[in-house]
Design a protein around this motif. Structure first.
Motif, mmCIF file in Angstrom:
data_model
loop_
_atom_site.group_PDB
_atom_site.id
_atom_site.type_symbol
_atom_site.label_atom_id
_atom_site.label_comp_id
_atom_site.label_asym_id
_atom_site.label_seq_id
_atom_site.Cartn_x
_atom_site.Cartn_y
_atom_site.Cartn_z
ATOM 1 N N TYR A 183 0.821 -1.135 0.004
ATOM 2 C CA TYR A 183 0.046 -0.033 0.049
ATOM 3 C C TYR A 183 0.876 1.284 -0.109
ATOM 4 O O TYR A 183 0.316 2.561 0.059
ATOM 5 C CB TYR A 183 -0.802 0.083 1.180
ATOM 6 C CG TYR A 183 -1.916 -1.089 1.135
ATOM 7 C CD1 TYR A 183 -2.797 -1.357 0.036
ATOM 8 C CD2 TYR A 183 -1.881 -2.085 2.107
ATOM 9 C CE1 TYR A 183 -3.782 -2.159 0.107
ATOM 10 C CE2 TYR A 183 -3.010 -3.297 2.091
ATOM 11 C CZ TYR A 183 -3.767 -3.294 0.890
ATOM 12 O OH TYR A 183 -4.838 -4.310 0.790
ATOM 13 N N LYS A 195 2.910 4.495 -1.470
ATOM 14 C CA LYS A 195 2.702 4.941 -2.634
ATOM 15 C C LYS A 195 3.994 5.098 -3.432
ATOM 16 O O LYS A 195 5.027 5.334 -3.194
ATOM 17 C CB LYS A 195 2.169 6.425 -2.373
ATOM 18 C CG LYS A 195 0.847 6.529 -1.628
ATOM 19 C CD LYS A 195 -0.383 5.979 -2.726
ATOM 20 C CE LYS A 195 -1.633 6.465 -1.905
ATOM 21 N NZ LYS A 195 -2.683 6.138 -3.089
ATOM 22 N N GLY A 244 1.649 8.286 -7.829
ATOM 23 C CA GLY A 244 0.587 8.480 -7.117
ATOM 24 C C GLY A 244 -0.402 7.257 -6.763
ATOM 25 O O GLY A 244 -1.148 7.394 -5.762
ATOM 26 N N LYS A 245 0.122 6.026 -7.227
ATOM 27 C CA LYS A 245 -0.679 4.744 -7.162
ATOM 28 C C LYS A 245 0.077 4.031 -6.119
ATOM 29 O O LYS A 245 1.193 4.059 -5.956
ATOM 30 C CB LYS A 245 -0.491 3.861 -8.471
ATOM 31 C CG LYS A 245 -1.508 4.335 -9.679
ATOM 32 C CD LYS A 245 -1.359 3.506 -10.938
ATOM 33 C CE LYS A 245 -2.467 3.908 -11.934
ATOM 34 N NZ LYS A 245 -2.099 5.375 -12.372
ATOM 35 N N SER A 246 -0.696 3.322 -5.481
ATOM 36 C CA SER A 246 0.066 2.215 -4.535
ATOM 37 C C SER A 246 0.622 1.295 -5.219
ATOM 38 O O SER A 246 0.300 1.021 -6.559
ATOM 39 C CB SER A 246 -1.325 1.864 -3.365
ATOM 40 O OG SER A 246 -2.017 0.854 -4.534
ATOM 41 N N GLN A 305 -0.719 -0.435 -8.898
ATOM 42 C CA GLN A 305 -0.067 -0.373 -10.023
ATOM 43 C C GLN A 305 -0.081 -2.062 -10.681
ATOM 44 O O GLN A 305 0.082 -2.074 -11.765
ATOM 45 C CB GLN A 305 1.467 0.044 -9.922
ATOM 46 C CG GLN A 305 2.219 -0.025 -11.164
ATOM 47 C CD GLN A 305 2.018 1.077 -12.202
ATOM 48 O OE1 GLN A 305 1.392 2.296 -11.864
ATOM 49 N NE2 GLN A 305 1.726 0.827 -13.470
ATOM 50 N N SER A 355 -8.681 1.046 -2.561
ATOM 51 C CA SER A 355 -8.076 1.064 -3.682
ATOM 52 C C SER A 355 -8.921 1.448 -4.768
ATOM 53 O O SER A 355 -10.163 1.274 -4.796
ATOM 54 C CB SER A 355 -7.645 -0.442 -4.004
ATOM 55 O OG SER A 355 -7.370 -0.803 -5.277
#
Length: 230
Positions: A27, A29, A33-35, A39, A67
């Motif tokens: 989780y 980052k 910007g995505k966890s 991704q 998510s």
């Protein structure tokens, strides 16, 4: 025409102690910007041949519901994972038992390999789809490998026979289910699905992966993943 389905399992119940973070590493980052897990899901769920996905999370997990893929139409169910990876995968397989046939395909991908390439997933499916058992992505070891014996003696291992195993790993539902059942029955701690399959005496196919498909286990790995994703 071969109509076997491809189901995806993401074991994501680990806590990532080696990262020294309060939050489980899947989780954390990335620079985009995505966890890390998001991704992974972004790439994997975009593959048309993947029918549906099961995610295994820890019982106390309160992060996956945040998510952006929590309500994705391909996510069939979210199950409670186990203390070990193979227990999480087995729980996910159980959730597919009324849907998947023994010959259907299961792709298992680490929740902390965010740099997996779409073309590598497609190539794995292409190369393994007609195989009776399954196969894995892997890369050849190019460094010289040393081994220290219990007597502290140093020796060199022939690197020509060595590979780095990656994920996704792709196996027939029935064979993988049997292999994990045996591992649990004999209390074997296995590090990936292919080890459980090998313990049954099956041969698997090796499909060339990419060096960039790294597994994030330490802080420096996160920096490298961000570099590859850029």
């Amino acid at each position: 025409m071969n109509t076997d389905n491809c189901f995806l399992i993401i074991p994501a119940s680990g806590i990532g102690k080696r990262m020294n973070e309060i939050m489980p590493k899947q989780y954390l980052k990335l620079d985009n910007g995505k966890s890390i897990i998001d991704q992974c899901l972004k790439t994997l769920l975009s593959i048309d041949r993947i029918t549906a996905c099961v995610v295994a999370v820890a019982a106390e997990d309160d992060q996956f519901k945040l998510s952006s893929y929590f309500n994705h139409p391909k996510i069939l169910s979210i199950v409670t994972g186990g203390k070990e990876r193979h227990l999480s995968v087995f729980n996910a397989l159980n959730s597919l038992s009324n849907i998947a046939n023994n010959n259907d395909w299961i792709l298992v991908h680490d929740a902390v390999r965010p740099c997996i390439l779409s073309e590598d997933i497609e190539n794995l499916i292409d190369q393994v789809f007609d195989h009776p058992v399954g196969g894995i992505l892997a890369t050849r070891i190019i460094d010289t490998v040393k081994q220290i014996s219990s007597q502290k003696e140093l020796s060199t291992i022939d690197r020509k026979t060595l590979y780095h195993a990656q994920t996704p790993q792709m196996f027939r539902f029935g064979i993988l289910n049997e292999a994990l059942k045996k591992s649990i029955e004999f209390d074997n701690i296995i590090t990936d699905e292919s080890e459980a399959i090998e313990n049954l005496g099956h041969s698997i196919k090796i499909v060339k992966g990419s060096k960039s498909n790294i597994k994030i286990t330490q802080t420096d790995d996160l920096k490298l993943a961000n570099y590859y994703l850029k």
